[in-house]
Design an enzyme around this catalytic site. Sequence first.
Site, short mmCIF file in Angstrom:
data_model
loop_
_atom_site.label_atom_id
_atom_site.label_comp_id
_atom_site.label_asym_id
_atom_site.label_seq_id
_atom_site.Cartn_x
_atom_site.Cartn_y
_atom_site.Cartn_z
N LYS A 71 0.85 -1.20 0.00
CA LYS A 71 0.00 0.00 0.00
C LYS A 71 0.88 1.24 0.00
O LYS A 71 1.89 1.29 0.71
CB LYS A 71 -0.92 -0.01 1.23
CG LYS A 71 -1.93 1.13 1.26
CD LYS A 71 -2.82 1.04 2.51
CE LYS A 71 -3.87 2.13 2.55
NZ LYS A 71 -4.70 2.06 3.79
N SER A 146 -9.71 2.12 2.92
CA SER A 146 -8.83 2.87 2.05
C SER A 146 -7.81 2.03 1.29
O SER A 146 -7.24 2.50 0.30
CB SER A 146 -8.07 3.91 2.88
OG SER A 146 -7.20 3.28 3.80
N SER A 170 -9.88 -0.19 7.18
CA SER A 170 -9.29 0.00 5.85
C SER A 170 -8.62 -1.24 5.25
O SER A 170 -8.25 -1.22 4.08
CB SER A 170 -8.27 1.14 5.89
OG SER A 170 -8.95 2.38 5.83
#
Lengths: 476, 484
Positions: A71, A146, A170
């Site tokens: 990420k 997210s 997330s």
Amino acid sequence: MESRTAEESIAAILAGETSSAELVEDAIRRSEDDPWGAFLARDGERARARAKEIDAAAERPPLAGVPIAIKDVLSTRDLETTAGSQILKGFRPVYTATCVERLEQAGAVVVGKTNMDEFAMGSSTENSSYQLTKNPWDLGTVPGGSSGGSAATVAARQVPWSLGSDTGGSIRQPAALCGVVGMKPTYGAVSRYGLIAFASSLDQVGPFARTVRDSALLLSHIVGQDPRDSTSLDWWKPIEMPTAERLDGVKIGVIQEMLDNGIEPGVKAATEAAIATAEGLGAEITEVSLPSSRHGIAAYYLIAPAEASTNLSRFDGMRYGARAEAEDLLEHFERTRGEGFGPEVKRRIMLGTFALASGYYDAYYARAQKVRTLIVRDFVAAFENVDLLLSPTSPTTAFKIGERVDDPYAMYTSDVCTIPMSLAGLPAISIPCGLADGLPVGLQLSGPAFSENDLFSAAHALEQAIAFDATPAGVA
Amino acid sequence: MSTAVALEPVIGIEIHVQLATRTKMFCRCSLSFGDPPNTHTCPVCLAHPGVLPVVNAEAIRLGIVAALALGCEIAPRSVFHRKNYFYPDLPKAYQITQFDEPLGVGGHFSVLQPDGELDVGITRVHLEEDAAKLLHLSSGGRRAGAEQSVVDFNRGGTPLAEIVTEPDLRSASDAAEFLRQLQQTMRQLGVSDCNMEEGSMRADANVSVRPVGSTELGTKTELKNMNSFRFLERGVEAEIARQVALVEAGERIAQETLHFDPSTGELHSLRSKEEAHDYRYLPEPDLVPVVPAREWVEEIRSTLGELPVDRRRRWMADFGISFEDAEVLSETVELGAYFEDVASRVDPKSAANWIRGELRSQLKDSGTPPWESRATPERLAELIQLVGDGQIGSSAGQEVLAEVVASGRPPAQIVDEKGLRQIQDSDALGAIVYELLAANPKEAEQLKAGKHKLIGFFVGQVMKETKGSADPKKVQELIRERTS
């Protein structure tokens, strides 16, 4: 080339059926063929070099050169790291996050960085300032957020696994929406050094994978105390590879508040089917109430923005990142930050700034912390009677792109089932438990702090019994 | 309107001392002064994305030393907060500091004065990090009209202890003396080198005035960053005068932050109360509370030793030396130890005089401190004893000391070699006196007739005759006996 899980890949490399170079090459090819928009940056050259090195080494590292995606909220040296924000456009860090460094030392090969909501603020990855990420199950829907890019890339089988971060859901929510396994460890299990902070007291790094065993394997290599993170914990019990097929004697509490209001019928049905499966495996199912959890979203949307408002203050255009032209200092700050941050980030900075303002602190931030304590107490009370808690991960399946962008509150409720565990710092895992109208449904199991092994074990048994084997169309 | 009521100033001081650690407060960068800009930095002190602070344990220890020396309670749990504001010298845009749960609270500090002691309450001692250094560049090198401002992050993240006093001081000179004695204490405990010019000790003063006898506090102003004792004293004096004039003119004091310009003696307003920042304090979520073990605190307490104030008090009481002697001799730990060693062997008052006077002046050129010189406490004490016993005169003593400083040899040996021992024998001296009186009949007559000034003439003649080895006091006695 057939896509293997990480465990299968390691076995195949060790058996001489394939090599790190071959797997990494395949992952690079897949990451470049990216109709889902999962990747923000790719690191093919270094990945190839690293794979070659691992293949040539006398002794193979434990992860044998299996590719991984990271990420974009995690700092990677010399590899552009933006946290999805224009304010960090072109930013190449001078250091690598502890968890990524540990994975690289264990023999994982980073092929690229995945898309995300700007500064991890969002539940659909639509707040990325760079691109949309599409859910591989239906390109018209969001992957969740997210960590949407990290979830989508595993669902699309570009890489066998990835790292995400979870502040209020997330990792778990996008895992649910993309039909993969996503796990948020106990707060402090994984070092936050190098994780670009959203809300420091909630942020945790965790794995995305296609199987529970891969999740456990990945986590086992990133847990443990880090002298660079004072909030990291001494991890004295190693993460074990789960093998359980039964749930005999395991007491599972079904969180009542999370099966009632606002849960889509399809999600509810899949969750109830999973409960029945658990019972069939020998689990003792009881109903559990977490009365304070209904205030979770309210408390979370004070605490997280409050911390974010100060965490994001460092992005002032002075030392790195985007910088606007200005006549004086105030204008410099205003323009740099005004142009560099997107609307959701600004909204949360404003919210947090207000919550911490002198004269409002007690009414908002301090009060939210009290609610947090009550939520912790609810969990403590619940775990006196049950071993694990069960709920849906997300109240809905993947929603349409654009559907909630103009309605922040609707977007915030995406995390209603995941926020309470974040506020309490507890480990939780989401596994796919079926489809509703062709879209995956996630089942969330959570446990007391440090119960990672029990969680993986139960999740593995359920995963085997549920035998979720659907794949998105066009993915191989 | 004018007031006839006398006004008294009320002063409290906030002091920042830079802790004498090797590394910064929250990262492992080494500390430096005067190194090229931005050579002591890392991702943590430059606030790169994703970094985290880690507390320097040595800074905690030194903070505890400071707090204990100031008689504070060490909090069983103290908490770091974020103090938020945007400025180029603050890379995170927040300073990590302590807020409502500081390291130490509720102490006091005794300021020794010639006529007693002044007790100053210590409100709190807390730890924090320093900001970086902003430099304003222009072709003329002046800040006004600077073309560029640049930042040196070497100082950013330096560990500081902030010490806050109660408003217990009543004059600018008391405030300066408090600061001097605090500096001495912090230096001797190794907390900080407290160098005001280099900024490792900085003081702000809170000043207000009120009618004598009142127990309420007037509106205060804050004087920022005075970087010498003299500037502090002058700045506070100027501010007291300004406030007294305002009150006497019937005007109100505005709460504001002021800067004292030592070159003009003027005070400038930096900001008013309305312009004060809202720092939006937040408990620092990246750090855990500081919970020092009781045993560790006690262990630290046991290493403090005798504080300078206690040492000075003891010397004045037990040795009978003056306030001023005690002040000078306690300047450093080493000088204090040297003095104690000498004072344990001979009369302490003489020891103080010799160390402050002759020894200091003889060592001045070489710059050697007494405790590193060849005049060991033992040698100096031997010399003082010889003079005290009248074995040698004080001018001979100076000569011997010079030789001791040069060679480190025993004073008695030097005295014998140089034949400096004074002739005490009354018969021998008496004979010389007799001869001289006979050889100078005119002067002898005048002296007998009452021209006492001439006694000096005869003493001089005797000293000349004996090559300075006669005890002048004895000679004087003998001349008197024979001319009266």
